[in-house]
Design a protein around this motif. Structure first.
Motif, PDB file in Angstrom:
ATOM      1  N   GLY A 240       0.837  -1.195   0.000  1.00 28.24           N
ATOM      2  CA  GLY A 240       0.000   0.000   0.000  1.00 28.24           C
ATOM      3  C   GLY A 240       0.867   1.238   0.000  1.00 28.24           C
ATOM      4  O   GLY A 240       2.088   1.155   0.015  1.00 28.24           O
ATOM      5  N   TYR A 242       1.999   4.545   2.043  1.00 30.47           N
ATOM      6  CA  TYR A 242       2.101   4.901   3.460  1.00 30.47           C
ATOM      7  C   TYR A 242       2.495   6.354   3.637  1.00 30.47           C
ATOM      8  O   TYR A 242       3.111   6.963   2.762  1.00 30.47           O
ATOM      9  N   ARG A 243       2.145   6.868   4.788  1.00 27.49           N
ATOM     10  CA  ARG A 243       2.722   8.138   5.240  1.00 27.49           C
ATOM     11  C   ARG A 243       2.960   8.009   6.730  1.00 27.49           C
ATOM     12  O   ARG A 243       2.334   7.173   7.408  1.00 27.49           O
ATOM     13  N   PHE A 289     -13.169  21.931   1.990  1.00 27.03           N
ATOM     14  CA  PHE A 289     -14.074  20.774   2.134  1.00 27.03           C
ATOM     15  C   PHE A 289     -15.390  21.212   2.780  1.00 27.03           C
ATOM     16  O   PHE A 289     -16.203  20.381   3.156  1.00 27.03           O
ATOM     17  N   ILE A 424      -2.380   4.469   3.816  1.00 22.94           N
ATOM     18  CA  ILE A 424      -3.482   5.324   3.383  1.00 22.94           C
ATOM     19  C   ILE A 424      -4.576   4.425   2.808  1.00 22.94           C
ATOM     20  O   ILE A 424      -4.329   3.665   1.877  1.00 22.94           O
TER      21      ILE A 424
ATOM     22  N   LEU B 335     -10.724  14.306  -1.115  1.00 24.83           N
ATOM     23  CA  LEU B 335     -10.366  13.518   0.060  1.00 24.83           C
ATOM     24  C   LEU B 335      -9.102  12.702  -0.171  1.00 24.83           C
ATOM     25  O   LEU B 335      -8.233  12.610   0.695  1.00 24.83           O
ATOM     26  N   ARG B 336      -8.996  12.135  -1.355  1.00 25.26           N
ATOM     27  CA  ARG B 336      -7.836  11.315  -1.661  1.00 25.26           C
ATOM     28  C   ARG B 336      -6.534  12.131  -1.507  1.00 25.26           C
ATOM     29  O   ARG B 336      -5.550  11.658  -0.944  1.00 25.26           O
ATOM     30  N   ALA B 338      -6.160  14.805   0.389  1.00 24.69           N
ATOM     31  CA  ALA B 338      -5.936  15.119   1.804  1.00 24.69           C
ATOM     32  C   ALA B 338      -5.336  13.922   2.538  1.00 24.69           C
ATOM     33  O   ALA B 338      -4.414  14.066   3.347  1.00 24.69           O
ATOM     34  N   LEU B 339      -5.834  12.737   2.242  1.00 26.99           N
ATOM     35  CA  LEU B 339      -5.321  11.544   2.931  1.00 26.99           C
ATOM     36  C   LEU B 339      -3.872  11.296   2.569  1.00 26.99           C
ATOM     37  O   LEU B 339      -3.079  10.863   3.401  1.00 26.99           O
ATOM     38  N   GLY B 340      -3.537  11.565   1.322  1.00 25.78           N
ATOM     39  CA  GLY B 340      -2.180  11.287   0.856  1.00 25.78           C
ATOM     40  C   GLY B 340      -1.237  12.464   1.034  1.00 25.78           C
ATOM     41  O   GLY B 340      -0.168  12.476   0.441  1.00 25.78           O
ATOM     42  N   GLY B 341      -1.626  13.451   1.872  1.00 21.17           N
ATOM     43  CA  GLY B 341      -0.778  14.629   2.064  1.00 21.17           C
ATOM     44  C   GLY B 341       0.553  14.280   2.705  1.00 21.17           C
ATOM     45  O   GLY B 341       0.687  13.258   3.361  1.00 21.17           O
ATOM     46  N   GLY B 342       1.549  15.145   2.511  1.00 23.93           N
ATOM     47  CA  GLY B 342       2.872  14.916   3.110  1.00 23.93           C
ATOM     48  C   GLY B 342       3.651  13.888   2.313  1.00 23.93           C
ATOM     49  O   GLY B 342       3.271  13.485   1.215  1.00 23.93           O
ATOM     50  N   GLU B 343       4.781  13.478   2.877  1.00 26.07           N
ATOM     51  CA  GLU B 343       5.637  12.493   2.210  1.00 26.07           C
ATOM     52  C   GLU B 343       4.985  11.112   2.257  1.00 26.07           C
ATOM     53  O   GLU B 343       4.513  10.679   3.292  1.00 26.07           O
ATOM     54  N   THR B 344       4.959  10.448   1.138  1.00 21.29           N
ATOM     55  CA  THR B 344       4.411   9.092   1.142  1.00 21.29           C
ATOM     56  C   THR B 344       5.416   8.142   0.511  1.00 21.29           C
ATOM     57  O   THR B 344       6.352   8.562  -0.169  1.00 21.29           O
ATOM     58  N   TRP B 345       5.246   6.861   0.742  1.00 19.88           N
ATOM     59  CA  TRP B 345       6.039   5.845   0.079  1.00 19.88           C
ATOM     60  C   TRP B 345       5.183   4.609  -0.137  1.00 19.88           C
ATOM     61  O   TRP B 345       4.156   4.454   0.525  1.00 19.88           O
ATOM     62  N   THR B 346       5.573   3.820  -1.085  1.00 20.68           N
ATOM     63  CA  THR B 346       4.739   2.695  -1.462  1.00 20.68           C
ATOM     64  C   THR B 346       5.447   1.378  -1.169  1.00 20.68           C
ATOM     65  O   THR B 346       6.642   1.237  -1.431  1.00 20.68           O
ATOM     66  N   VAL B 347       4.705   0.484  -0.583  1.00 28.21           N
ATOM     67  CA  VAL B 347       5.220  -0.864  -0.325  1.00 28.21           C
ATOM     68  C   VAL B 347       4.539  -1.795  -1.319  1.00 28.21           C
ATOM     69  O   VAL B 347       3.311  -1.812  -1.399  1.00 28.21           O
ATOM     70  N   GLY B 348       5.344  -2.510  -2.098  1.00 31.20           N
ATOM     71  CA  GLY B 348       4.787  -3.372  -3.143  1.00 31.20           C
ATOM     72  C   GLY B 348       4.145  -4.618  -2.576  1.00 31.20           C
ATOM     73  O   GLY B 348       4.417  -5.036  -1.454  1.00 31.20           O
TER      74      GLY B 348
END
Lengths: 620, 349
Positions: A240, A242-243, A289, A424, B335-336, B338-348
């Motif tokens: 997924g 993540y943050r 929003f 997320i 919303l998407r 807002a939820l994904g705000g800031g630094e993110t990374w993905t785990v496969g």
């Protein structure tokens, strides 16, 4: 395992570790919280599992160099899933003697200490209460001490910039951060990007902090004082995106999400109070929003306005900490008798009274469950980790809307300020919270009830033909007019109780981690999840018959709770209070559960719970 | 500054034709016989049809005290809340539902003792709520204890030796809190009361109306000294915007400024209307309004009428304006994102 890294010029030993705990400590003006959160961010992006614990004094700026002014930030990160910010740090970064003195006792034997040698002046040593300089008197010989003249080296790196000496000095935390980035192979990129954004209008500060950071990194790389650097491989988390998220951030996001799922506007009114203020600050950023926020004149006004908003069909939300909760209690009772959906957030802190505002505690459970005049039952939910705050913010609203009731959401200072990686969610994983306003005249009365949930209809002003009056006086069953009839009051009291009790049918059963029956169950709630789960994992790995169950719904309890607590010979309830869940469990289920209670303004350590369990199992 | 004088009338379409009886609920009022509250209720019900709001778009919110029962008798939406806190519910309701007309019914104890803070802040925020405070200068519902507006020295059940507290001047509090509409009327002056309520209802912004009300059981005659028919013209002054401050059965007295202090003068002997203060309810400068809120019988005639009426953008309009502006600037929130705000990374997987 040790290998040699061919990419650096000199021979550096690389040590692979499963888990490392680092604590940054300095004066409250030294920027330790920023340093810690930047290190966390980079660690999160790197892919470690992590958990953080900020620890700062309530005074914004206690006297410089004093013991009371020490601010700390602990992070534990790992290549496998972890649940706590770690018991004892492996590495301590101490920016002055007071920070060293306050924290050295927590360090593991043989742990590494990185100190700013420049700060160990006679004056600072005296302020910290050191008779002799610990760097030279041999008292630290049990540790691996690295003394770096951070202030001097940092000032040299910033030479030529148009800044005052004081401004230059304020960047030395980034030098220390740079050293740590090198030592643990973290990328500087997230921090560099953050600097660009943070100081967009002050380019000289971008340059200064960048230089400080890179100077620290280069220092690690080129000097011989570190023979080792450490590698903690990325953790295998569920797939997924993540943050890294703190509990307060997740709480605010959860409420925003609830309003989108319910298709109703969120109205958050609150009064500033540690450690809940960030929720107001964050929700104020979601105006596009349709979120409206109000910084009310006091705690009572804050909940009153929220009730007004819910009465009007919005999602009226208020948030506070224990002292504010005390002030709100009459209003919660009003929402109980008027049966209006409302969520009240309590980010608990150490009490009683003002207590220790920045320190964590779980001692407002009784207040949440019972803290009102009259028989005024209210559902209570409590997330168990910073990331879980998101889901339980939504859950609080799901219950409030579906059951037409105020709901108390109990977080705490540890969850609020602590952080962890958070997956997320996809929008289609989230519940549907839509519930249309009632507009049908036929068969309608203000207190006619849904046969399943006993909820009354949500009729909002503006609905033609359904004009009616509600309020804090007792209501006549169904019709909702004022009633002093004795039997009616008894019936309404039963209905209010039954309405909340039936929520047990609408929540998931209590899950057990470990054997479904056996010697010992450890039952917890709220932020003590991590320490309990880690302790139980360790005990299970040694073949012990120990299970862990963790309550997220504190009123009513999940319907199988009685069966769970009766399935073990012993039940231990660890809490950061004097035994409040314990009292409820014993009173509700008549089981001889035992408490384990430490109220020090700090979360449990894994070892404390493990040791207590071992005692009960007869191992000690 | 935007013009907020025009009420947000109901959407275009069918005209709203309502009469007083549409606002009478099916609950019989239960105040003591002879209570001044009956008159206030009747005048409010009479004033309602004129506002252009549908019945379902009007909300009455009250606190605790005899006045608190008022919403039960109005056939609108109503909320009988808790002691002193009605302005807080009204603030939240109005902020989230700006199209509603929101009234707050309160008393001297409810508004100025236990709920003082909320009056201050709802007024200074210019929340568009119409506060009507029934001032009988006593705690009536609890059967006769001293109130914040009781006289100094007044003997009540809790002050058998006489009150040692100096009374609050309600209008001065409202003015100090920057209420944009401040007025006073009397329960026994039906026409004046209806007109005052009507003007309050038409004002957009924080509205504070003090109604001098008689509690014939626990503080009978609280205002009689100047409100009785025989004396009222000599002991009260009926303020009218743009008119000189004249009073008296023979309209032979007035109020003028002597330096910075008001004084009562008799017209004639070289003193003319020209020397008198002219009432300007719209004056941004509140100095004279404070004076009018403060002067009282027996030193001065008691002013009634609209004392202050100024226009400021309302709290709900400002809040909504920020929402609209944010949507205009950033687009409707996703919303998407807002939820994904800031630094993110993905785990496969």
């Amino acid at each position: 395992m040790s290998t040699t890294d061919p990419t650096t010029e000199h021979e550096v030993e690389i040590q692979e570790l499963d888990r490392v705990t680092v604590r940054f400590a300095g004066d409250s003006g030294d920027g330790m919280q920023v340093t810690g959160s930047q290190f966390s961010q980079s660690t999160a992006v790197f892919g470690n599992d992590l958990s953080t614990l900020p620890d700062y004094p309530a005074e914004i700026r206690a006297p410089a160099g004093s013991l009371t002014g020490v601010s700390g930030f602990q992070i534990s990160f790992s290549s496998s899933p972890i649940y706590t910010p770690g018991d004892a740090p492996d590495v301590l970064v101490a920016m002055n003697p007071a920070a060293l003195k306050r924290n050295i006792g927590d360090l593991v034997a043989g742990g590494a200490v990185i100190v700013n040698g420049d700060a160990f002046t006679p004056n600072n040593l005296a302020k910290a209460g050191y008779a002799n300089n610990p760097l030279t008197d041999g008292s630290l010989k049990g540790y691996n001490v690295h003394e770096i003249p951070i202030t001097t080296l940092n000032a040299r790196a910033l030479e030529g910039l148009d800044m005052t000496p004081k401004q230059v000095d304020l960047t030395k935390n980034f030098f220390a951060l740079g050293v740590m980035f090198w030592l643990f192979e973290r990328s500087m990129e997230p921090t560099l990007e953050w600097l660009e954004e943070k100081y967009a209008k002050r380019p000289v500060f971008i340059e200064a902090n960048k230089r400080a950071l890179m100077a620290g990194y280069a220092f690690g790389e080129t000097t011989e004082i570190f023979h080792t650097h450490y590698r903690v491989a990325p953790a295998k988390l569920a797939p997924g995106t993540y943050r890294n998220i703190t509990g307060n951030e997740a709480t605010a996001l959860g409420f925003l999400t609830a309003s989108q799922l319910a298709e109703r506007n969120l109205f958050y009114s609150s009064y500033p109070i540690t450690p809940a203020s960030e929720i107001l600050q964050q929700l104020a950023e979601y105006k596009n929003f349709g979120v409206k926020t109000l910084q009310a004149e006091d705690e009572i006004a804050a909940i009153g306005a929220a009730i007004g908003a819910s009465y009007g069909g919005g999602l009226g939300l208020t948030g506070t900490s224990g002292p504010g909760m005390a002030l709100k209690s009459e209003m919660v009772g009003l929402a109980v008798i008027t049966e209006i959906p409302l969520v009240i957030v309590n980010v608990q802190r150490a009490g009683p009274s003002t207590g220790m505002p920045t320190k964590t505690e779980q001692a407002d459970l009784f207040q949440a469950v019972f803290g009102r005049n009259g028989d005024a039952p209210v559902p209570v939910v409590a997330p168990a980790s910073p990331g879980e705050c998101f889901a339980y913010a939504i859950e609080a609203w799901r219950l409030a809307i579906r059951h037409m009731t105020p709901v108390v959401y109990l977080s705490d200072a540890f969850l609020a300020t602590g952080s962890e990686p958070w997956r997320i969610p996809e929008l289609d994983e989230l519940p549907d919270l839509r519930a249309p306003d009632h507009t049908e005249l036929e068969g309608w009365h203000p207190y006619v009830r849904d046969p399943e949930t006993l909820a009354r209809p949500w009729v909002v002003p503006g609905t033609p033909g359904l004009e009616h009056r509600i309020g804090g006086l007792e209501k006549l069953d169904v019709l909702g007019t004022v009633s002093y009839d004795p039997d009616n009051h008894h019936r309404m009291s039963l209905l209010r109780a039954e309405k909340i009790a039936r929520i047990a049918n609408d929540i998931p059963p209590l899950e057990v981690f470990g054997p479904p029956e056996g010697e010992l169950l450890i039952l917890g709630w709220g932020s003590s999840f991590g320490a309990i789960r880690s302790a139980v994992e360790r005990l299970q790995a040694r073949g012990k018959s120990v299970a862990h169950a963790h309550l997220r719904h504190l009123n009513p309890f999940p319907s199988n709770t009685g069966d769970v607590v009766r399935a073990y010979r012993q039940v231990l309830v660890p809490e950061v209070n004097m035994g409040q869940l314990l009292f409820l469990i014993r009173g509700t289920y008549l089981v001889d559960a035992m408490g384990f209670n430490l109220v020090r303004g700090k979360p449990f350590q894994i070892s404390e719970i493990q040791m207590k369990a071992e005692q009960l199992l007869g191992d000690l | 500054m935007t013009d907020q004088q025009t009420p947000a009338a109901a959407p275009a379409g069918e005209p709203i034709l309502l009469t007083k009886k549409d606002f009478v609920s099916d609950v019989d009022p239960r105040w003591c016989p002879g209570c001044g509250d009956y008159s206030i209720l009747a005048q409010a019900q009479k004033a309602m049809p004129d506002f252009g709001y549908r019945r379902e778009d009007i909300v009455f919110i009250s606190g605790i005290g005899c006045s608190g029962r008022f919403p039960y008798y109005m056939n609108t939406y109503g909320f009988h809340s808790i002691h002193g806190r009605a302005p807080t519910l009204a603030t939240g309701l109005k902020a989230s539902r700006p199209e509603l007309m929101v009234w707050v019914i309160t008393g001297d104890g409810d508004a100025l003792s236990i709920g003082g803070n909320h009056i201050l802040h709802s007024m200074r925020k210019n929340v568009d709520i119409k506060v009507v405070m029934f001032n009988n200068r006593i705690y009536g519902l609890t059967k006769g204890q001293v109130s914040p507006t009781s006289d100094f020295g007044q003997k009540t059940k809790t002050t058998p030796g006489g009150s040692v507290n100096y009374p609050i001047h309600p209008l001065v509090v409202a003015l100090a809190a920057e209420a944009s509409f401040v007025a006073r009327s009397v329960d026994t002056f039906p026409d004046h009361l209806q007109e005052t309520i009507s003007r309050a209802g038409h004002h957009k912004g924080s509205t504070f109306v003090e109604v001098l009300q008689n509690c014939n059981i626990f503080n009978d005659g609280a205002h009689r000294e100047f409100t009785d028919k025989e004396v009222r013209d000599d002991r009260m002054i009926f303020l009218r915007h743009g008119e000189p401050m004249i009073f008296g059965k023979d309209r032979d007295r007035g109020i003028r400024l002597n330096g910075v202090r008001p004084e009562v003068v008799r017209l004639g002997d070289g003193i003319t209307e020209e020397d008198l203060l002219v009432h300007d309810e719209t004056s941004e400068d509140p100095t004279i309004h404070f004076m009018l809120g403060r002067i009282y019988w027996p030193e001065f005639p008691v002013p009634v009428g609209v004392i202050r009426n100024v226009s400021r953008t309302t709290h709900d309009a400002l809040l909504q304006g920020q929402v609209d502006e944010a949507i205009r600037r950033e687009g409707r929130g996703d919303l998407r994102t807002a939820l994904g705000g800031g630094e993110t990374w993905t785990v496969g997987g």
